[in-house]
Scaffold this motif. Sequence first.
Motif, short mmCIF file in Angstrom:
data_model
loop_
_atom_site.label_atom_id
_atom_site.label_comp_id
_atom_site.label_asym_id
_atom_site.label_seq_id
_atom_site.Cartn_x
_atom_site.Cartn_y
_atom_site.Cartn_z
N ARG A 129 0.86 -1.19 0.00
CA ARG A 129 0.00 0.00 0.00
C ARG A 129 0.88 1.23 0.00
NH1 ARG A 129 -1.56 -0.52 4.68
NH2 ARG A 129 -0.77 1.32 5.69
N LEU A 130 0.49 2.24 -0.77
CA LEU A 130 1.18 3.52 -0.81
C LEU A 130 0.14 4.62 -0.68
CD1 LEU A 130 3.52 5.53 -1.45
CD2 LEU A 130 3.09 5.10 -3.87
N GLU A 131 0.30 5.45 0.34
CA GLU A 131 -0.55 6.62 0.54
C GLU A 131 0.36 7.83 0.59
OE1 GLU A 131 -2.45 5.78 4.24
OE2 GLU A 131 -3.56 4.06 3.44
N SER A 132 -0.06 8.93 -0.04
CA SER A 132 0.79 10.11 -0.03
C SER A 132 -0.03 11.38 -0.01
CB SER A 132 1.70 10.11 -1.26
OG SER A 132 0.93 10.23 -2.44
N MET A 133 0.63 12.45 0.40
CA MET A 133 0.01 13.77 0.33
C MET A 133 1.10 14.81 0.14
SD MET A 133 -1.30 14.94 4.03
CE MET A 133 -0.29 14.74 5.45
N PRO A 134 0.79 15.84 -0.64
CA PRO A 134 1.76 16.91 -0.85
C PRO A 134 1.90 17.75 0.42
CG PRO A 134 -0.31 17.43 -1.95
CD PRO A 134 -0.45 16.05 -1.38
N LEU A 135 3.08 18.29 0.60
CA LEU A 135 3.37 19.20 1.71
C LEU A 135 3.94 20.48 1.12
CD1 LEU A 135 5.07 16.72 4.21
CD2 LEU A 135 2.69 17.49 4.24
N GLY A 136 3.18 21.14 0.29
CA GLY A 136 3.66 22.34 -0.38
C GLY A 136 4.24 22.01 -1.73
N ALA A 137 4.98 22.96 -2.29
CA ALA A 137 5.46 22.85 -3.67
C ALA A 137 6.57 21.82 -3.87
CB ALA A 137 5.93 24.22 -4.15
N HIS A 138 7.40 21.59 -2.86
CA HIS A 138 8.60 20.78 -3.05
C HIS A 138 8.71 19.58 -2.13
CE1 HIS A 138 10.06 23.93 -5.66
NE2 HIS A 138 9.76 24.80 -4.71
N SER A 139 7.69 19.30 -1.35
CA SER A 139 7.81 18.20 -0.41
C SER A 139 6.53 17.37 -0.37
CB SER A 139 8.17 18.71 0.99
OG SER A 139 7.20 19.63 1.44
#
Length: 127
Positions: free
Chosen positions: A71-81
């Motif tokens: 399983r892979l879950e992700s979320m952006p943390l701004g423009a570069h992270s």
Amino acid sequence: MNDQSLAAFFDDYLAAWPDAGKVVDCYAEPFTAARGGRLQLNPIRPDTQKFFERVLEAYRSRGFASARILRLESMPLGAHSAFATVAWAYLDEAGNTLWEWTFSYNLYMIDGRWQIVLQTLHEPPSP
């Protein structure tokens, strides 16, 4: 940042195992590992490579031959992270699951490539 680019990053990361020299290409300088109740700061690439050589040695002693992303879950943390959580199955030569672990990763886009800055093992609470 999009999920596809992170999925591609983790596919490349998976392909780098079991070569510690290739695994380090996925990590930033410095890199911090949070596991076993402690933090380990690896300031430069040679430190990170030594860290993963020890990790791979420990994994191999348990019969590790490869891994699979469950399983892979992700979320952006701004423009570069970005922040990603990956559940892994660790496999033996026959493809049988030896154990499963989940890690979370803080990633930063450096020179157009994702690199892991912090890796945290999801450890069960001590009894």
